[in-house]
Design a protein around this motif. Structure first.
Motif, PDB file in Angstrom:
ATOM      1  N   THR A   1       0.851  -1.183   0.000  1.00 15.14           N
ATOM      2  CA  THR A   1       0.000   0.000   0.000  1.00 15.14           C
ATOM      3  C   THR A   1       0.886   1.231   0.000  1.00 15.14           C
ATOM      4  OG1 THR A   1      -1.758  -1.140   1.206  1.00 15.14           O
ATOM      5  CG2 THR A   1      -1.795   1.260   1.238  1.00 15.14           C
ATOM      6  N   VAL A   2       0.554   2.215  -0.824  1.00 12.55           N
ATOM      7  CA  VAL A   2       1.338   3.438  -0.905  1.00 12.55           C
ATOM      8  C   VAL A   2       1.059   4.275   0.336  1.00 12.55           C
ATOM      9  CG1 VAL A   2       1.763   5.554  -2.220  1.00 12.55           C
ATOM     10  CG2 VAL A   2       1.315   3.398  -3.424  1.00 12.55           C
ATOM     11  N   ASP A   3       2.109   4.638   1.060  1.00 17.02           N
ATOM     12  CA  ASP A   3       1.954   5.413   2.289  1.00 17.02           C
ATOM     13  C   ASP A   3       1.274   6.750   2.003  1.00 17.02           C
ATOM     14  OD1 ASP A   3       2.224   6.017   4.991  1.00 17.02           O
ATOM     15  OD2 ASP A   3       4.139   7.036   4.696  1.00 17.02           O
ATOM     16  N   GLY A   4       0.242   7.039   2.776  1.00 15.47           N
ATOM     17  CA  GLY A   4      -0.506   8.268   2.567  1.00 15.47           C
ATOM     18  C   GLY A   4      -1.571   8.162   1.493  1.00 15.47           C
ATOM     19  N   ARG A   5      -1.565   7.074   0.739  1.00 12.49           N
ATOM     20  CA  ARG A   5      -2.572   6.847  -0.301  1.00 12.49           C
ATOM     21  C   ARG A   5      -3.062   5.412  -0.211  1.00 12.49           C
ATOM     22  NH1 ARG A   5      -3.004   9.811  -4.875  1.00 12.49           N
ATOM     23  NH2 ARG A   5      -4.823   8.465  -5.139  1.00 12.49           N
ATOM     24  N   PRO A   6      -3.855   5.076   0.824  1.00  8.71           N
ATOM     25  CA  PRO A   6      -4.306   3.695   0.995  1.00  8.71           C
ATOM     26  C   PRO A   6      -5.182   3.190  -0.139  1.00  8.71           C
ATOM     27  CG  PRO A   6      -5.503   5.173   2.457  1.00  8.71           C
ATOM     28  CD  PRO A   6      -4.383   5.980   1.858  1.00  8.71           C
ATOM     29  N   ASP A   7      -5.600   4.103  -1.040  1.00  6.77           N
ATOM     30  CA  ASP A   7      -6.382   3.681  -2.193  1.00  6.77           C
ATOM     31  C   ASP A   7      -5.500   3.232  -3.355  1.00  6.77           C
ATOM     32  OD1 ASP A   7      -5.541   6.406  -2.269  1.00  6.77           O
ATOM     33  OD2 ASP A   7      -6.812   6.744  -4.013  1.00  6.77           O
ATOM     34  N   LEU A   8      -4.174   3.329  -3.192  1.00  2.97           N
ATOM     35  CA  LEU A   8      -3.245   2.931  -4.250  1.00  2.97           C
ATOM     36  C   LEU A   8      -2.410   1.738  -3.803  1.00  2.97           C
ATOM     37  CD1 LEU A   8      -1.898   6.342  -5.625  1.00  2.97           C
ATOM     38  CD2 LEU A   8      -3.746   4.922  -6.527  1.00  2.97           C
ATOM     39  N   ASN A   9      -2.171   0.827  -4.746  1.00  2.00           N
ATOM     40  CA  ASN A   9      -1.394  -0.375  -4.484  1.00  2.00           C
ATOM     41  C   ASN A   9      -0.201  -0.426  -5.423  1.00  2.00           C
ATOM     42  OD1 ASN A   9      -0.839  -3.319  -5.551  1.00  2.00           O
ATOM     43  ND2 ASN A   9      -1.613  -3.586  -3.481  1.00  2.00           N
ATOM     44  N   LEU A  10       0.978  -0.673  -4.867  1.00  2.00           N
ATOM     45  CA  LEU A  10       2.185  -0.845  -5.664  1.00  2.00           C
ATOM     46  C   LEU A  10       2.488  -2.333  -5.769  1.00  2.00           C
ATOM     47  CD1 LEU A  10       4.868   0.042  -7.021  1.00  2.00           C
ATOM     48  CD2 LEU A  10       5.833   0.263  -4.716  1.00  2.00           C
ATOM     49  N   SER A  11       2.512  -2.849  -6.982  1.00  2.00           N
ATOM     50  CA  SER A  11       2.820  -4.254  -7.225  1.00  2.00           C
ATOM     51  C   SER A  11       4.172  -4.342  -7.916  1.00  2.00           C
ATOM     52  CB  SER A  11       1.738  -4.914  -8.092  1.00  2.00           C
ATOM     53  OG  SER A  11       0.479  -4.858  -7.457  1.00  2.00           O
ATOM     54  N   VAL A  12       5.061  -5.154  -7.345  1.00  2.00           N
ATOM     55  CA  VAL A  12       6.408  -5.319  -7.885  1.00  2.00           C
ATOM     56  C   VAL A  12       6.609  -6.784  -8.252  1.00  2.00           C
ATOM     57  CG1 VAL A  12       8.878  -5.049  -7.465  1.00  2.00           C
ATOM     58  CG2 VAL A  12       7.250  -3.434  -6.443  1.00  2.00           C
ATOM     59  N   TYR A  13       7.122  -7.032  -9.468  1.00  2.00           N
ATOM     60  CA  TYR A  13       7.360  -8.379  -9.976  1.00  2.00           C
ATOM     61  C   TYR A  13       8.866  -8.555 -10.171  1.00  2.00           C
ATOM     62  CZ  TYR A  13       2.349  -8.194 -10.907  1.00  2.00           C
ATOM     63  OH  TYR A  13       0.982  -8.070 -10.781  1.00  2.00           O
ATOM     64  N   ASN A  14       9.473  -9.318  -9.261  1.00  2.00           N
ATOM     65  CA  ASN A  14      10.918  -9.502  -9.284  1.00  2.00           C
ATOM     66  C   ASN A  14      11.270 -10.790 -10.035  1.00  2.00           C
ATOM     67  OD1 ASN A  14      13.635  -8.923  -8.499  1.00  2.00           O
ATOM     68  ND2 ASN A  14      13.473 -10.509  -6.930  1.00  2.00           N
ATOM     69  N   PRO A  15      12.107 -10.723 -11.064  1.00  2.00           N
ATOM     70  CA  PRO A  15      12.492 -11.951 -11.777  1.00  2.00           C
ATOM     71  C   PRO A  15      13.032 -12.996 -10.804  1.00  2.00           C
ATOM     72  CG  PRO A  15      13.266 -10.030 -12.966  1.00  2.00           C
ATOM     73  CD  PRO A  15      12.740  -9.525 -11.657  1.00  2.00           C
ATOM     74  N   ALA A  16      12.466 -14.203 -10.856  1.00  2.00           N
ATOM     75  CA  ALA A  16      12.854 -15.249  -9.916  1.00  2.00           C
ATOM     76  C   ALA A  16      14.238 -15.802 -10.205  1.00  2.00           C
ATOM     77  CB  ALA A  16      11.819 -16.377  -9.939  1.00  2.00           C
ATOM     78  N   ASP A  17      14.720 -15.616 -11.420  1.00  2.00           N
ATOM     79  CA  ASP A  17      16.014 -16.142 -11.845  1.00  2.00           C
ATOM     80  C   ASP A  17      16.886 -14.972 -12.315  1.00  2.00           C
ATOM     81  OD1 ASP A  17      18.137 -17.248 -13.374  1.00  2.00           O
ATOM     82  OD2 ASP A  17      16.974 -19.068 -13.714  1.00  2.00           O
ATOM     83  N   PRO A  18      18.143 -14.878 -11.832  1.00  2.00           N
ATOM     84  CA  PRO A  18      19.023 -13.811 -12.305  1.00  2.00           C
ATOM     85  C   PRO A  18      19.175 -13.782 -13.817  1.00  2.00           C
ATOM     86  CG  PRO A  18      19.980 -14.896 -10.391  1.00  2.00           C
ATOM     87  CD  PRO A  18      18.781 -15.693 -10.789  1.00  2.00           C
ATOM     88  N   ALA A  19      19.116 -14.953 -14.428  1.00  2.00           N
ATOM     89  CA  ALA A  19      19.217 -15.006 -15.890  1.00  2.00           C
ATOM     90  C   ALA A  19      18.017 -14.327 -16.537  1.00  2.00           C
ATOM     91  CB  ALA A  19      19.324 -16.458 -16.360  1.00  2.00           C
ATOM     92  N   ASP A  20      16.832 -14.491 -15.930  1.00  2.00           N
ATOM     93  CA  ASP A  20      15.640 -13.819 -16.457  1.00  2.00           C
ATOM     94  C   ASP A  20      15.766 -12.311 -16.293  1.00  2.00           C
ATOM     95  OD1 ASP A  20      14.351 -16.072 -17.343  1.00  2.00           O
ATOM     96  OD2 ASP A  20      13.158 -16.350 -15.525  1.00  2.00           O
ATOM     97  N   ALA A  21      16.331 -11.877 -15.163  1.00  2.56           N
ATOM     98  CA  ALA A  21      16.526 -10.435 -14.950  1.00  2.56           C
ATOM     99  C   ALA A  21      17.426  -9.860 -16.031  1.00  2.56           C
ATOM    100  CB  ALA A  21      17.124 -10.180 -13.572  1.00  2.56           C
ATOM    101  N   ALA A  22      18.487 -10.594 -16.378  1.00  3.35           N
ATOM    102  CA  ALA A  22      19.404 -10.133 -17.426  1.00  3.35           C
ATOM    103  C   ALA A  22      18.706 -10.099 -18.782  1.00  3.35           C
ATOM    104  CB  ALA A  22      20.629 -11.041 -17.474  1.00  3.35           C
ATOM    105  N   ARG A  23      17.864 -11.096 -19.051  1.00  2.00           N
ATOM    106  CA  ARG A  23      17.140 -11.130 -20.341  1.00  2.00           C
ATOM    107  C   ARG A  23      16.147  -9.974 -20.433  1.00  2.00           C
ATOM    108  NH1 ARG A  23      14.174 -16.014 -22.134  1.00  2.00           N
ATOM    109  NH2 ARG A  23      13.462 -16.253 -19.971  1.00  2.00           N
ATOM    110  N   ILE A  24      15.469  -9.690 -19.319  1.00  2.00           N
ATOM    111  CA  ILE A  24      14.515  -8.580 -19.319  1.00  2.00           C
ATOM    112  C   ILE A  24      15.243  -7.257 -19.541  1.00  2.00           C
ATOM    113  CG2 ILE A  24      12.860  -7.294 -17.908  1.00  2.00           C
ATOM    114  CD1 ILE A  24      12.166  -9.961 -16.526  1.00  2.00           C
ATOM    115  N   GLN A  25      16.370  -7.075 -18.841  1.00  4.73           N
ATOM    116  CA  GLN A  25      17.132  -5.844 -19.007  1.00  4.73           C
ATOM    117  C   GLN A  25      17.628  -5.691 -20.439  1.00  4.73           C
ATOM    118  OE1 GLN A  25      17.796  -3.296 -16.446  1.00  4.73           O
ATOM    119  NE2 GLN A  25      17.981  -2.384 -18.490  1.00  4.73           N
TER     120      GLN A  25
END
Length: 281
Positions: free
Chosen positions: A246-270
């Motif tokens: 939840t965004v602090d000060g804005r409980p009506d907003l949600n921050l969703s973060v998707y972290n690559p589960a594999d370092p190789a995937d992170a490199a491919r995305i980048q």
């Protein structure tokens, strides 16, 4: 010996402090013959549409806990900000207030910069009615290019049930769609926004029997954390660990973060992000 703060009526102290900060004349009350600054107790009670006796008891720490409705009225009467209203509820009820629905609006430039700094992790901000209002480059490249959609179409449910590309990207579409509907139902109910989403629910029910069936199942889910698996048209299978905040000060907003589960995937995305940026320069 000083008085322990836990023994004091912190709610009463806060209410008295807030009402002394208000200008009686600006709120339509006479400013003459006042011994103290701000509003009188009876004036706060009048603005909150509660009895002067009940309000006085709250300031004096008598009469038990106030209801959420009474605290909401007092918050409006004292013209409290969202963070001040939250503090009032924590003092009065020991919990924050329920999320209040507000129509989608732009996020702050600072929050947008935070999103951009999260690349190559896809990240987006959505409202309680699941309208996406901000995203970073990784989200545009890996999930959906929201910049190419009309604002009305930047809704997760519309995309899940009406966008063939989004559906194709889900290896187990039915399971994901059911999860989305369950979390959506819980979010809008928590925010008191059922009336606001009724047209969207009706529209999707008429257009997609699968949505109608899932909605009528009345399931509720929690977003929390987990693994999102997608089949990207260029990168193929990719696994992303997701977390929601939840965004602090804005409980009506949600921050969703998707972290690559594999370092190789992170490199491919980048690498894909870099390639697309190079192609547009």
């Amino acid at each position: 010996m000083g008085t322990d703060m836990n023994e004091q009526n912190q709610l009463g102290l806060y209410l008295r402090d807030r009402r002394t900060k208000l200008d009686p004349a600006a709120l339509g009350f006479t400013a003459t013959r006042r011994r103290t600054a701000g509003l009188r107790r009876e004036e706060v009670a009048q603005r909150a549409n509660i009895s002067t006796t009940w309000y006085t008891w709250l300031e004096q720490g008598r009469g038990g806990a106030a209801s959420a409705d009474v605290l909401d009225r007092i918050a409006r009467a004292l013209m409290l900000t969202d963070v001040e209203r939250e503090h009032l509820f924590l003092l009065g009820l020991g919990r924050p207030p329920e999320v209040r629905y507000s129509p989608p609006e732009s996020v702050s430039p600072r929050l947008k910069r935070i999103l951009d700094a999260l690349d190559p992790c896809p990240a987006l901000v959505r409202t309680v009615t699941w309208d996406v209002v901000a995203w970073n480059t990784a989200a545009r490249v890996m999930l959906t290019d929201y910049s190419q959609l009309e604002p009305r179409q930047r809704n997760v449910l519309r995309l899940m049930f009406g966008n063939s590309r989004v559906r194709t990207a889900q290896p187990d579409w039915e399971s994901v769609a059911r999860f989305v509907v369950g979390v959506f139902r819980a979010d809008v109910a928590r925010a008191g926004a059922m009336a606001e989403v009724a047209p969207l629910v009706e529209e999707l029910s008429l257009l997609n029997p699968a949505f109608a069936a899932m909605w009528n199942d009345n399931e509720v889910r929690s977003f929390g954390e987990g693994i999102k698996r997608i089949h990207h048209p260029e990168l193929g299978p990719v696994s992303l660990e997701y977390s929601a905040f939840t965004v602090d000060g804005r409980p009506d907003l949600n921050l969703s973060v998707y972290n690559p589960a594999d370092p190789a995937d992170a490199a491919r995305i980048q690498a894909l992000i870099d390639a697309k940026r190079a192609a547009t320069t």
